[in-house]
Design an enzyme around this catalytic site. Structure first.
Site, PDB file in Angstrom:
ATOM      1  N   LYS A  74       0.865  -1.178   0.000  1.00  0.00           N
ATOM      2  CA  LYS A  74       0.000   0.000   0.000  1.00  0.00           C
ATOM      3  C   LYS A  74       0.904   1.232   0.000  1.00  0.00           C
ATOM      4  O   LYS A  74       2.071   1.149   0.376  1.00  0.00           O
ATOM      5  CB  LYS A  74      -0.840  -0.015   1.286  1.00  0.00           C
ATOM      6  CG  LYS A  74      -2.082   0.807   1.215  1.00  0.00           C
ATOM      7  CD  LYS A  74      -3.278  -0.012   0.780  1.00  0.00           C
ATOM      8  CE  LYS A  74      -4.513   0.859   0.730  1.00  0.00           C
ATOM      9  NZ  LYS A  74      -5.718   0.140   0.349  1.00  0.00           N
TER      10      LYS A  74
ATOM     11  N   GLY B 119     -20.407   6.544   5.539  1.00  0.00           N
ATOM     12  CA  GLY B 119     -19.534   6.929   4.425  1.00  0.00           C
ATOM     13  C   GLY B 119     -20.198   6.663   3.093  1.00  0.00           C
ATOM     14  O   GLY B 119     -20.365   5.506   2.688  1.00  0.00           O
TER      15      GLY B 119
ATOM     16  N   GLY C 108     -19.147   7.451  -0.004  1.00  0.00           N
ATOM     17  CA  GLY C 108     -18.184   7.762  -1.055  1.00  0.00           C
ATOM     18  C   GLY C 108     -18.380   6.805  -2.221  1.00  0.00           C
ATOM     19  O   GLY C 108     -19.500   6.374  -2.506  1.00  0.00           O
ATOM     20  N   HIS C 109     -17.283   6.442  -2.876  1.00  0.00           N
ATOM     21  CA  HIS C 109     -17.372   5.571  -4.048  1.00  0.00           C
ATOM     22  C   HIS C 109     -18.086   4.255  -3.728  1.00  0.00           C
ATOM     23  O   HIS C 109     -19.024   3.865  -4.407  1.00  0.00           O
ATOM     24  CB  HIS C 109     -15.972   5.261  -4.586  1.00  0.00           C
ATOM     25  CG  HIS C 109     -15.323   6.436  -5.236  1.00  0.00           C
ATOM     26  ND1 HIS C 109     -14.494   7.298  -4.565  1.00  0.00           N
ATOM     27  CD2 HIS C 109     -15.393   6.894  -6.503  1.00  0.00           C
ATOM     28  CE1 HIS C 109     -14.079   8.238  -5.396  1.00  0.00           C
ATOM     29  NE2 HIS C 109     -14.610   8.015  -6.582  1.00  0.00           N
ATOM     30  N   VAL C 110     -17.626   3.574  -2.679  1.00  0.00           N
ATOM     31  CA  VAL C 110     -18.216   2.267  -2.360  1.00  0.00           C
ATOM     32  C   VAL C 110     -19.563   2.437  -1.675  1.00  0.00           C
ATOM     33  O   VAL C 110     -20.537   1.765  -2.023  1.00  0.00           O
ATOM     34  CB  VAL C 110     -17.294   1.434  -1.440  1.00  0.00           C
ATOM     35  CG1 VAL C 110     -17.899   0.058  -1.200  1.00  0.00           C
ATOM     36  CG2 VAL C 110     -15.913   1.294  -2.032  1.00  0.00           C
TER      37      VAL C 110
END
Ligand code: NAI
Length: 354
Positions: free
Chosen positions: A80, A177, A179-181
């Site tokens: 990462k 959250g 966001g994207h997911v």
């Protein structure tokens, strides 16, 4: 603890710090393991309070990637990277992304970058102007829909493990959250007819899913303790702790957030003691990695889909094995380590930079 001691404790192979004078980029790439092959893991752009926080984050995230690749039956290791932003919200520009791409290139394919929090498909495309070893962007697209699909599969497995019907239509799911997911997951849950409670520190994202999917908005400081069947953390890591476990009002935790448990060994046991089933995030959220790794390896779409579907059997097996172990986290680690120990070195050659 100094850097080497942390590396030894978590068994990292290589941790590399980089600064680029022209752009001011400061970044760290951590390669946890290449035992099963080259390692694909996202690049996170974040403003960390201290350098030690950034190091801690990248070490934890890269270790989790080793487990994620292993439980996903991929011939890949774990790594990462993090970009340390000078301030919160620091804009992502082409020069910074290209400098990061050059840093990634120095690993000659042992590390393959991808999107993570704060990194857009455009950013990946900029990185790819300097390195072939980056996935996402025009090469693979957004992995988030695949991640969300895997999370939904994991939710059904967790319900079945508790002996409950797997029809989400009768259930309440709280998503932290959007966001994207998170947004993709809310879309899938809405199709299933679930009652969805959502929260984000970005009000516009909340409003969008309230309008589009009829989700119910919740304050960011309340979402984790909302009464629900399934809690789905899809923001940042470290949000669930043993201390919080006593205040949770869910029966299952399944989400996309990497490293959602603050201290996984301790917290996973605390969750079990509260009667909450924690479905390990590295299995539940592996869909995006499987998608990008599959494309990198040249697998067909069908083969990639099958691997994502396998989240079902892997999760079911790990939850079952956890019955005789201290926690579901311990069962996931044991499962991953068995795969790593039995890794076929010949596979290593098959995955290299395209
Ligand atoms: P993202 O950056 O698109 O979304 C994160 C969202 O969380 C943002 O909307 C942000 O405003 C919100 N957020 C941050 N702090 C919050 C808080 N305290 N309360 C409520 N909302 C908060 O990131 P993305 O890509 O959706 O990833 C979400 C998580 O899933 C991350 O932990 C990431 O590492 C993990 N993940 C993502 C994958 C992917 O395919 N994108 C794959 C595997 C894991």
């Amino acid at each position: 603890m100094n850097t080497f001691d942390q590396m030894v404790e978590r068994q990292h192979e290589r941790v590399c710090f980089h600064q680029d004078r022209e752009t001011g980029l400061r970044a760290i790439i951590a390669v946890h393991s290449t035992k099963l092959g080259n390692a694909l893991g996202g690049t996170r752009r974040w403003h960390y309070a201290t350098e030690a926080d950034a190091l801690y984050d990248v070490l934890r995230l890269s270790e989790a990637m080793t487990y994620k690749a292993a439980v996903s039956d991929l011939p890949m290791g774990g790594a990462k990277s993090v970009v340390l932003l000078p301030r919160r919200g620091h804009e992502a520009g082409e020069a910074e992304a290209r400098a990061m791409g050059r840093f990634v290139e120095t690993f000659n394919g042992a590390y393959i970058a991808a999107e993570d929090v704060g990194v857009t498909p455009q950013y990946v495309d900029w990185m790819r102007m300097e390195t072939q070893h980056a996935m996402g962007g025009r090469r693979g697209g957004d992995p988030s829909p695949f991640t969300a699909r895997g999370v939904l599969i994991a939710m059904r497995v967790a319900l079945a493990h508790q002996g409950r019907p797997t029809d989400l239509g009768d259930l309440t799911v709280a998503v932290q959250g959007i966001g994207h997911v998170g947004r993709c997951l809310v879309g899938l849950l809405s199709t299933e007819g679930a009652r969805i409670i959502v929260s984000d520190i970005d009000n516009d994202r909340v409003s969008a899913v309230v309008d589009e999917f009829g989700a119910i908005a919740c304050a960011p400081d309340k979402i984790l303790t909302e009464e629900c069947d399934i809690l789905a953390p899809c923001a940042l890591g470290g949000v669930i702790s043993a201390k919080l476990a006593t205040r949770l009002r869910c029966r299952i935790i399944v989400g996309a957030a990497n490293n959602m448990l603050d201290d996984p060994d301790e917290d996973a046991v605390a969750l079990r003691n509260q009667g909450i089933l924690y479905a390990p995030d590295v299995i539940a959220n592996a869909g995006g990695l499987i998608h990008l790794a599959g494309l990198y390896m040249g697998l067909s779409e069908q083969a990639i889909d099958r691997k994502i579907d396998n989240i079902e059997t892997t999760m079911a097996r790990v939850l079952q094995e956890a019955e005789s172990l201290p926690s579901t986290y311990a069962a996931m680690v044991a499962y991953a380590q068995r795969r790593i120990a039995g890794g076929d070195p010949a596979d290593k050659e098959r995955v290299h930079a395209g």
